[in-house]
Design an enzyme around this catalytic site. Structure first.
Site, short mmCIF file in Angstrom:
data_model
loop_
_atom_site.label_atom_id
_atom_site.label_comp_id
_atom_site.label_asym_id
_atom_site.label_seq_id
_atom_site.Cartn_x
_atom_site.Cartn_y
_atom_site.Cartn_z
N GLU A 91 0.90 -1.13 0.08
CA GLU A 91 0.08 0.01 0.11
C GLU A 91 0.93 1.41 0.12
O GLU A 91 1.94 1.17 0.59
CB GLU A 91 -0.89 0.08 1.28
CG GLU A 91 -2.05 -1.18 0.85
CD GLU A 91 -3.31 -1.22 2.08
OE1 GLU A 91 -4.17 -1.69 1.77
OE2 GLU A 91 -2.69 -0.97 3.32
N CYS A 104 3.63 8.27 1.27
CA CYS A 104 4.00 7.47 2.36
C CYS A 104 4.24 6.24 1.44
O CYS A 104 3.33 5.25 1.12
CB CYS A 104 3.10 7.17 3.56
SG CYS A 104 3.68 6.02 4.73
N CYS A 111 6.49 -7.29 7.10
CA CYS A 111 7.69 -6.61 7.95
C CYS A 111 8.10 -7.97 8.63
O CYS A 111 6.99 -8.51 9.58
CB CYS A 111 7.45 -5.39 8.52
SG CYS A 111 8.91 -4.79 9.61
N CYS A 118 1.72 -3.19 15.44
CA CYS A 118 1.80 -2.71 14.08
C CYS A 118 0.90 -3.65 13.28
O CYS A 118 1.42 -5.00 13.26
CB CYS A 118 3.09 -2.60 13.63
SG CYS A 118 3.47 -2.23 11.85
N GLY A 169 6.63 -2.34 5.95
CA GLY A 169 8.03 -2.63 5.98
C GLY A 169 9.09 -1.80 6.79
O GLY A 169 8.80 -0.73 7.04
N GLU A 170 10.24 -2.39 6.95
CA GLU A 170 11.27 -1.65 7.61
C GLU A 170 12.51 -1.30 6.37
O GLU A 170 13.04 -2.02 5.98
CB GLU A 170 11.99 -2.59 8.52
CG GLU A 170 13.20 -1.99 9.06
CD GLU A 170 13.38 -0.55 9.56
OE1 GLU A 170 12.70 -0.12 10.55
OE2 GLU A 170 14.28 0.16 9.26
N SER A 201 12.17 6.14 8.20
CA SER A 201 11.72 5.97 9.32
C SER A 201 12.20 4.40 9.61
O SER A 201 11.98 3.49 8.92
CB SER A 201 9.94 6.11 9.35
OG SER A 201 9.80 5.43 10.56
N SER A 223 11.72 5.29 15.22
CA SER A 223 10.55 4.83 16.17
C SER A 223 10.91 4.49 17.33
O SER A 223 11.19 3.39 17.52
CB SER A 223 9.95 3.63 15.22
OG SER A 223 9.21 4.12 14.10
N LEU A 224 10.79 5.42 18.57
CA LEU A 224 11.27 5.09 19.95
C LEU A 224 10.22 4.25 20.57
O LEU A 224 10.74 3.21 21.25
CB LEU A 224 11.64 6.14 20.50
CG LEU A 224 12.72 6.57 21.60
CD1 LEU A 224 13.81 5.58 21.59
CD2 LEU A 224 12.93 7.78 22.22
N HIS A 225 9.08 4.97 20.73
CA HIS A 225 7.96 4.12 21.60
C HIS A 225 8.05 3.93 22.80
O HIS A 225 7.09 3.47 23.55
CB HIS A 225 7.47 3.02 20.61
CG HIS A 225 7.31 3.23 19.15
ND1 HIS A 225 6.65 4.30 18.73
CD2 HIS A 225 7.43 2.37 18.03
CE1 HIS A 225 6.55 4.30 17.44
NE2 HIS A 225 7.30 3.08 16.94
N ASN A 300 -3.39 3.64 16.14
CA ASN A 300 -4.53 3.61 15.13
C ASN A 300 -4.82 2.00 15.33
O ASN A 300 -4.03 1.01 15.17
CB ASN A 300 -4.16 3.71 13.86
CG ASN A 300 -3.81 5.42 13.51
OD1 ASN A 300 -4.98 5.89 14.02
ND2 ASN A 300 -2.77 5.69 13.05
N1 SAH Z 1 9.31 0.32 9.73
C1 SAH Z 1 9.54 1.48 9.93
C2 SAH Z 1 8.50 2.46 9.18
C3 SAH Z 1 6.99 1.95 8.90
S1 SAH Z 1 5.97 2.16 10.37
C4 SAH Z 1 9.25 1.94 11.38
O1 SAH Z 1 8.93 1.32 12.23
O2 SAH Z 1 9.79 3.15 11.79
C5 SAH Z 1 5.90 4.06 10.43
C6 SAH Z 1 5.45 4.25 11.72
O3 SAH Z 1 4.24 3.95 12.24
C7 SAH Z 1 6.44 3.68 12.87
O4 SAH Z 1 6.67 4.82 13.65
C8 SAH Z 1 5.54 2.98 13.46
O5 SAH Z 1 5.93 2.70 15.02
C9 SAH Z 1 4.27 3.52 13.43
N2 SAH Z 1 3.02 2.58 13.55
C10 SAH Z 1 3.32 1.27 13.38
N3 SAH Z 1 1.85 0.68 13.76
C11 SAH Z 1 1.13 1.74 14.41
C12 SAH Z 1 -0.36 1.93 14.80
N4 SAH Z 1 -1.08 1.00 14.93
N5 SAH Z 1 -0.80 3.05 15.06
C13 SAH Z 1 0.08 4.14 14.92
N6 SAH Z 1 1.46 4.31 14.32
C14 SAH Z 1 1.78 2.96 14.12
FE1 SF4 Z 2 5.80 -2.12 11.68
FE2 SF4 Z 2 7.80 -0.69 11.33
FE3 SF4 Z 2 7.79 -2.50 13.36
FE4 SF4 Z 2 8.04 -3.22 10.90
S1 SF4 Z 2 9.28 -1.97 12.11
S2 SF4 Z 2 6.60 -4.40 12.53
S3 SF4 Z 2 6.83 -1.92 9.83
S4 SF4 Z 2 6.45 -0.58 13.39
#
Ligand code: SAH
Ligand code: SF4
Length: 366
Positions: A91, A104, A111, A118, A169-170, A201, A223-225, A300
């Site tokens: 997508e 995007c 992934c 995710c 994907g990453e 990202s 993506s720290l989280h 989301n």
């Molecule tokens: N793999 C990469 C890029 C794709 S994800 C990464 O992880 O950074 C892009 C962003 O969306 C990342 O910060 C990811 O953590 C975030 N993301 C993944 N699932 C999500 C969700 N369900 N709700 C909100 N953000 C989410």
């Molecule tokens: Fe999802 Fe990015 Fe984690 Fe892969 S690395 S599972 S795309 S949040």
């Protein structure tokens, strides 16, 4: 098999031209036709001699993913589902705003990194996308948007002004293909985007962050989280291999080469998991030596995610702690969630090869 010319950046195309007995400068002409004029056919390349066009037709193709679905959300966000063969789909999402259009882009079918929250991660992994499939997303978006602009954005020469590698994907796990596609995004003979307007990202593949710095330092979002390893190990499992301290050190090394003087940290807001004031304070301490901005992403949801979105109040309170500590913090607007185009909702069609989907179904049944 015919060579797909969309797999080449300028250097690769020049090599291909030399291999077929043509002058390397033809590469620039080909790039402009393919990426600026949106040509998918050698016949339209009017400044190439007929004999060269015939030679190219016999040796090469310009092959794009097929559009299988094209949805426009109520807010103008547009999502394409693209078929990449063997039942796999990816997508791509276009987000129009008043002064820019952001695309995007996906980098893999699924992934393998399996972050807990995710949707893409939950689907498992099939394969890396080719360069043609990555850059093809930009090609298709520019072409479709110039032919059928949506109401909410003003048609201009270039619909897409910014690219974020935040789809499925990453990106850094598909390093070589992603860098070749980035080269095309930045190339003046192709898309001519500035480094500041192209963002990769990553969930934190430390050695690949260093390689990106050396080879193609575009804007970096990490993506720290989570503010500590115990929580991040659980949410972003790659943290067990590259813990936070190593990740932040890689960010520090990246900064001198980066097109912006900060790193963007993404932080998904999960109700009762990582969204307390104490977490915010811990985060402030953690990043005190890294010039950075924060982007808080309201979670989301998707079916069986097991997480809930933090309340708007929790998100605001969290932001306030970061802001009071001097950290520029934005809350990401959720766009296109009525067509499942928001962050982390991208699902495509993944023929999982990792057996993760089988495992999670078995676990769910127990
Ligand atoms: N793999 C990469 C890029 C794709 S994800 C990464 O992880 O950074 C892009 C962003 O969306 C990342 O910060 C990811 O953590 C975030 N993301 C993944 N699932 C999500 C969700 N369900 N709700 C909100 N953000 C989410
Ligand atoms: Fe999802 Fe990015 Fe984690 Fe892969 S690395 S599972 S795309 S949040």
């Amino acid at each position: 098999m015919a060579t797909n010319l969309l797999n080449f950046d300028s250097r690769g195309l020049a090599e291909f031209c030399t291999e077929i007995g043509e002058k390397p400068f033809r590469a620039k002409q080909l790039l402009r036709w393919m990426h600026q004029s949106g040509a998918a056919d050698f016949d339209v390349m009017s400044d190439l001699a007929r004999s060269l066009r015939e030679k190219l037709s016999s040796l090469a193709v310009i092959e794009l993913p097929q559009i299988t679905l094209d949805h426009v959300a109520a807010d103008g966000t547009r999502k394409w589902l693209l078929s990449v063969g063997a039942g796999n789909g990816i997508e791509t999402v276009f987000i129009p705003e008043a002064n820019r259009g952001t695309l995007c882009i996906s980098s893999q079918v699924g992934c393998a990194l399996a972050c807990a929250f995710c949707s893409t991660g939950k689907q498992g992994f099939n394969r890396n996308l080719t360069v043609a499939e990555i850059i093809g997303q930009l090609w298709i978006a520019n072409k479709t948007l110039s032919e059928q602009p949506s109401d909410s954005y003003i048609s201009s020469n270039k619909a897409v002004t910014n690219v974020v590698m935040m789809g499925m994907g990453e990106p850094l796990a598909n390093f070589d293909n992603v860098v070749t596609a980035l080269n095309l995004m930045l190339d003046d003979h192709a898309y001519g985007l500035s480094r500041r307007r192209v963002t990769v990202s990553t969930s934190g593949l430390v050695p690949a962050i260093d390689r990106l710095r050396e080879q193609c330092p575009v804007a970096l979002a990490v993506s720290l989280h989570a503010p500590n390893d115990a929580l991040r190990d659980h949410l972003v499992p790659i943290n067990k291999k590259y813990p936070i301290k190593e990740l932040l050190a890689a960010c520090q090394r990246y900064l001198p080469a980066a097109p912006r003087d900060f790193i963007t940290f993404e932080y998904v807001m999960l109700d009762g998991v990582n969204d307390s004031i104490a977490h915010a304070r811990e985060l402030v301490k953690l990043v005190q030596d890294v010039p950075c901005k924060f982007n808080l992403i309201p979670f989301n949801s998707f079916s069986d995610s097991g997480f809930k979105r933090s309340s708007a109040e929790a998100v605001r309170n969290f932001r306030d702690v970061l802001m009071q500590a001097g950290l520029v913090t934005t809350i990401r607007k959720t766009r296109g969630d009525d067509i499942a185009a928001a962050c982390g909702q991208l699902a495509g069609q993944v023929k999982d090869k990792t057996r993760r989907t089988v495992r999670s179904k078995t676990e769910a049944a127990q």
